[in-house]
Scaffold this active site. Structure first.
Site, PDB file in Angstrom:
ATOM      1  N   PRO A  92      55.646 -25.804 -17.093  1.00  0.00           N
ATOM      2  CG  PRO A  92      56.288 -27.686 -18.350  1.00  0.00           C
ATOM      3  CD  PRO A  92      55.988 -27.526 -16.916  1.00  0.00           C
ATOM      4  CB  CYS A  93      53.720 -20.977 -18.485  1.00  0.00           C
ATOM      5  SG  CYS A  93      54.758 -20.818 -19.584  1.00  0.00           S
ATOM      6  CD  GLN A  94      54.566 -24.251 -23.372  1.00  0.00           C
ATOM      7  OE1 GLN A  94      54.269 -25.182 -22.629  1.00  0.00           O
ATOM      8  NE2 GLN A  94      55.791 -23.923 -23.788  1.00  0.00           N
TER       9      GLN A  94
END
Length: 359
Positions: A92-94
């Site tokens: 996940p890169c948020q």
């Protein structure tokens, strides 16, 4: 290029997709001939989507922080030092994204690369692939990417990495991404070769000519095609009605006191894409987890008075129209689609890995 030889090598390659989500990376690699052993993710809403589209691959629903390497080995029958094993880690890169959102929740997943590292240390697979937002690279000391790369090199991997635009890899989006390919059984000389020539356009993928009949805002499609659109207020529909087709933006109604948004009054230069329409003759903007929402980017249909549909977003992500997305809420489905690695980009990564292995 000897494609028969590549296919023979590909038939030996097998992959485990960490943080697999709805299966964009897995599906793309499978299209290059790589066997997908499993996808690992903690999300319940991705399970049916993954299993329906990747028959034969396991979906391991686990929090990676609570999964041990020996347990994974037992469940999948994989062993250390397999030269044909690929580990993909698109975490996940948020937290590292430049999109201005509240980072409180995403902070919990900001350093999952370190968890992925545990499995690489234990298994030492032939290949490691990472795809993420550019921020993880531009802030590599904060994101622990620098540490991760050092560990890979200490384990004997040679690495190629950098920022790419998916629009140069068969994806009709200006989607900037960090890509890493590491190998310990052959020499990686480069990332996959980008296309030359004009990038693909929105009109090459959506519109009536591509099987998308006109629909209104708030349409619910109960079929597997999922040509579903988010509802819009009467005022937002009026805003779109006066927004020029194919690339128009909110400057078209900035002088209308009733339609103008208070936060942008006198500040038309900020967030120019918000409430805008896509252009038929350019790549789409990055398809995010909120691409179904007109107020979260340039996600207006080029000419219809609505945001793009779930299936249009998936198609711009290069999922085939036969790909089934399962879920009950439009937000969940949009998140599955927007979070995915575009399958066409993944397919090209898979072909590149085969060529490296064959060299």
């Amino acid at each position: 290029m000897d494609w028969l030889a590549v296919e023979r090598v590909n038939s030996k390659l097998k992959a485990v997709d960490f943080f697999c989500g709805a299966g964009g990376m897995s599906y793309g690699l499978s299209r290059s001939g790589i066997q997908i052993l499993a996808g690992i993710d903690s999300a319940l809403d991705c399970r049916v989507t993954y299993e329906r589209n990747l028959p034969g691959a396991k979906y391991i629903r686990r929090d990676i922080t609570r999964l041990s390497a020996p347990e994974l080995g037992r469940r999948l029958g994989i062993v250390p030092n397999d030269p044909d094993l690929i580990f993909c880690g698109c975490s996940p890169c948020q937290f590292w994204s430049k999109i201005p959102t509240d980072k409180t929740k995403s902070a919990r997943t900001a350093f999952l690369l370190r968890q992925f590292q545990r499995f690489i240390r234990y298994f030492r697979p032939g290949f490691v692939v990472v795809e993420n937002v550019p921020g993880i690279y531009r802030r590599k000391d904060e994101s622990i990417l620098a540490e991760f790369l050092e560990v890979l090199r200490d384990l004997g991997y040679n690495c190629q990495d950098g920022i790419i635009n998916a629009s140069n890899y068969g994806v009709p989006q200006n989607r900037m991404r960090y890509l890493l390919i590491a190998c310990r059984v052959a020499r990686v000389h480069s990332l996959p070769e980008p296309d030359s020539g004009t990038p693909l356009r929105v009109r090459d993928f959506i519109g009536r000519e591509n099987g998308f009949e006109p629909v209104a805002a708030g349409r619910r499609d109960s079929s597997r095609f999922l040509h579903t659109t988010a509802a819009l207020s009467e005022k937002n529909i009026r805003r779109l009605e006066v927004t020029p087709p194919s690339g128009g933006d909110r400057s078209a109604w900035s002088s209308d006191s009733e339609l103008q948004i208070e936060a942008y009054r006198g500040r038309d230069e900020i967030f120019r894409d918000v409430y805008g329409r896509m252009s038929w003759d350019r790549p789409a903007p990055t398809i995010t987890t909120k691409f179904h929402s007109l107020s979260n980017g340039r996600f207006g249909h080029p000419e219809e008075d609505r945001a793009i549909s779930l299936r249009e977003g998936a198609t711009l992500q290069t999922f085939p129209k036969s790909y089934e997305f399962h879920g009950t809420a439009i937000t969940s489905l949009a998140r599955q689609i927007g979070n995915a690695v575009p399958p066409e980009l993944a397919r090209r990564v898979g072909e590149h890995l085969a060529m490296v292995r064959h060299a």
